[in-house]
Every structure is written in C-alpha cells, then in structure tokens.
Design a protein around this motif. Structure first.
Motif, PDB file in Angstrom:
ATOM      1  N   SER A  24       1.010  -0.920   0.011  1.00  0.00           N
ATOM      2  CA  SER A  24      -0.283  -0.066   0.596  1.00  0.00           C
ATOM      3  C   SER A  24       0.531   1.258  -0.139  1.00  0.00           C
ATOM      4  O   SER A  24       0.347   2.331  -0.667  1.00  0.00           O
ATOM      5  CB  SER A  24      -0.730   0.375   0.844  1.00  0.00           C
ATOM      6  N   ARG A  25       2.083   1.273   0.744  1.00  0.00           N
ATOM      7  CA  ARG A  25       3.099   2.205   0.795  1.00  0.00           C
ATOM      8  C   ARG A  25       3.236   2.493  -0.661  1.00  0.00           C
ATOM      9  O   ARG A  25       3.525   3.635  -1.000  1.00  0.00           O
ATOM     10  CB  ARG A  25       3.859   1.827   1.570  1.00  0.00           C
ATOM     11  N   LEU A  26       3.633   1.342  -1.337  1.00  0.00           N
ATOM     12  CA  LEU A  26       4.013   1.567  -2.706  1.00  0.00           C
ATOM     13  C   LEU A  26       3.492   2.440  -3.767  1.00  0.00           C
ATOM     14  O   LEU A  26       3.808   2.928  -4.610  1.00  0.00           O
ATOM     15  CB  LEU A  26       4.657   0.149  -3.033  1.00  0.00           C
ATOM     16  N   ARG A  27       1.555   1.383  -3.921  1.00  0.00           N
ATOM     17  CA  ARG A  27       0.771   2.234  -4.140  1.00  0.00           C
ATOM     18  C   ARG A  27       0.978   3.633  -4.779  1.00  0.00           C
ATOM     19  O   ARG A  27       0.931   4.844  -5.286  1.00  0.00           O
ATOM     20  CB  ARG A  27      -0.032   1.393  -4.608  1.00  0.00           C
ATOM     21  N   GLY A  28       0.651   4.284  -2.966  1.00  0.00           N
ATOM     22  CA  GLY A  28       0.791   6.106  -2.594  1.00  0.00           C
ATOM     23  C   GLY A  28       1.863   6.173  -3.456  1.00  0.00           C
ATOM     24  O   GLY A  28       1.497   7.189  -3.876  1.00  0.00           O
ATOM     25  N   PHE A  29       3.097   5.722  -3.086  1.00  0.00           N
ATOM     26  CA  PHE A  29       4.195   6.417  -3.446  1.00  0.00           C
ATOM     27  C   PHE A  29       4.056   6.814  -5.134  1.00  0.00           C
ATOM     28  O   PHE A  29       3.890   7.538  -5.537  1.00  0.00           O
ATOM     29  CB  PHE A  29       5.867   5.723  -3.337  1.00  0.00           C
TER      30      PHE A  29
END
Length: 179
Positions: A24-29
C-alpha cells in the motif's frame, strides 16, 4: 538442497513478505507520481516484478523501503519518459521534485499504520465494524445504511465522527520522530 540454496530461498521468502508488507505504501508513492489508476496498477506490477527478480540483491536487515521506493522511482521516471513522446507531461525535474516530496511524506507511514491498528482496537465493536464495512470491504454508504436500517446521512455523520476520533488517537500514539 544445500545450505546456500536454503539461505537464498529464505531471503527470497523474506523479500516477498516485505514486498507484500509495503504494497500500500508503494502504491501510494506511485499514485503520487502518476495520474491514472490504470497506469498506477500496471507500473506497480512492474515494480513488484523487478523487486522480486532482484530479491537476491537486497540485503536482509537493511532499509527495504529505501530500496523499493528507488526501484519505483526509476520505473516511474522511465514511464514518464515514454509518456513524453505522446502526451503532455511534467518535465523530469518537476517529477524528481515530486518524487522527493512523496518520499519525504512517506516517512513515518509505518508508524501511522501501527498507530491506526492500535486505535482501531480501541474503538467499540459497532464503530470498528462500521469502519471495516466502509473501508476494508469498500461498501457504499447506501449498502451499509440498508443493512443497518439507518439513514445514509446518519452513517456518513457517524463515519465522520469515528474518523475524527481515529485521527486524534493516531496523533496521540505517533512517536515524536514521526510527527
């Protein structure tokens, strides 16, 4: 299987777990840097493939996010270069600035998630269930209202109040370094 093969397999398994943990953090980035959801999903898949293919290059115990976000950053920059041939896009220096800002803002993300999990456990059962219906199950307000036999406005207002409580709780439970 030799002990060297076993160590490689253990490291790959751990990297796969880290990829899943940071999804989810990568997706947000990536979402911060690309405009269209379809592009985000496609690029995130490419990032995951690269991370998995290069799992043997990652040193377990070092900063996975720093490594993964750099891979994502390079993939986004390559994608933007491809866009520049056929679409109106931001220039590379602006994208680099945006990526730096996204990286800076993502610091403390894990602390925020940890605080959110803690705060969710503090909520009374019905409030927690309502949040999970709306955000984990991604149900519409109308669907929830129908199931609970309440007006949609009441559900919206209750969710608004719960989000406010969660925000206060998260702010209180964040480490000083992440605020």
């Amino acid at each position: 299987m030799t002990s060297n093969d076993r160590n490689t397999t253990d490291a790959s398994t751990e990297v796969v777990a880290l990829i899943a943990q940071h999804q989810s953090r990568l997706r947000g980035f990536v979402r911060c840097l690309l405009a269209h959801d379809k592009d985000v999903d496609d690029l995130l898949q490419e990032v995951n493939v690269v991370l998995w293919q290069k799992a043997d290059q990652f040193e377990i115990g070092t900063d996975f996010w720093a490594w993964a976000s750099q891979v994502a950053r390079f993939k986004v920059m390559n994608q933007v270069r491809k866009y520049s041939r056929d679409r109106l896009v931001f220039d590379e220096s602006f994208m680099t600035e945006l990526a730096d800002l996204a990286t800076e803002r993502s610091r403390g993300f894990e602390d925020q998630q940890s605080a959110l999990r803690h705060c969710m456990k503090q909520l009374p059962g019905p409030q927690r269930a309502l949040i999970e219906m709306r955000y984990s199950s991604e149900r519409s307000i109308g669907s929830i209202a129908d199931e609970l036999g309440r007006p949609e406005g009441s559900i919206r207002q209750t969710l608004y109040r719960i989000r406010g409580l969660l925000l206060q709780c998260i702010e209180l439970n964040m480490p000083e370094t992440s605020r």
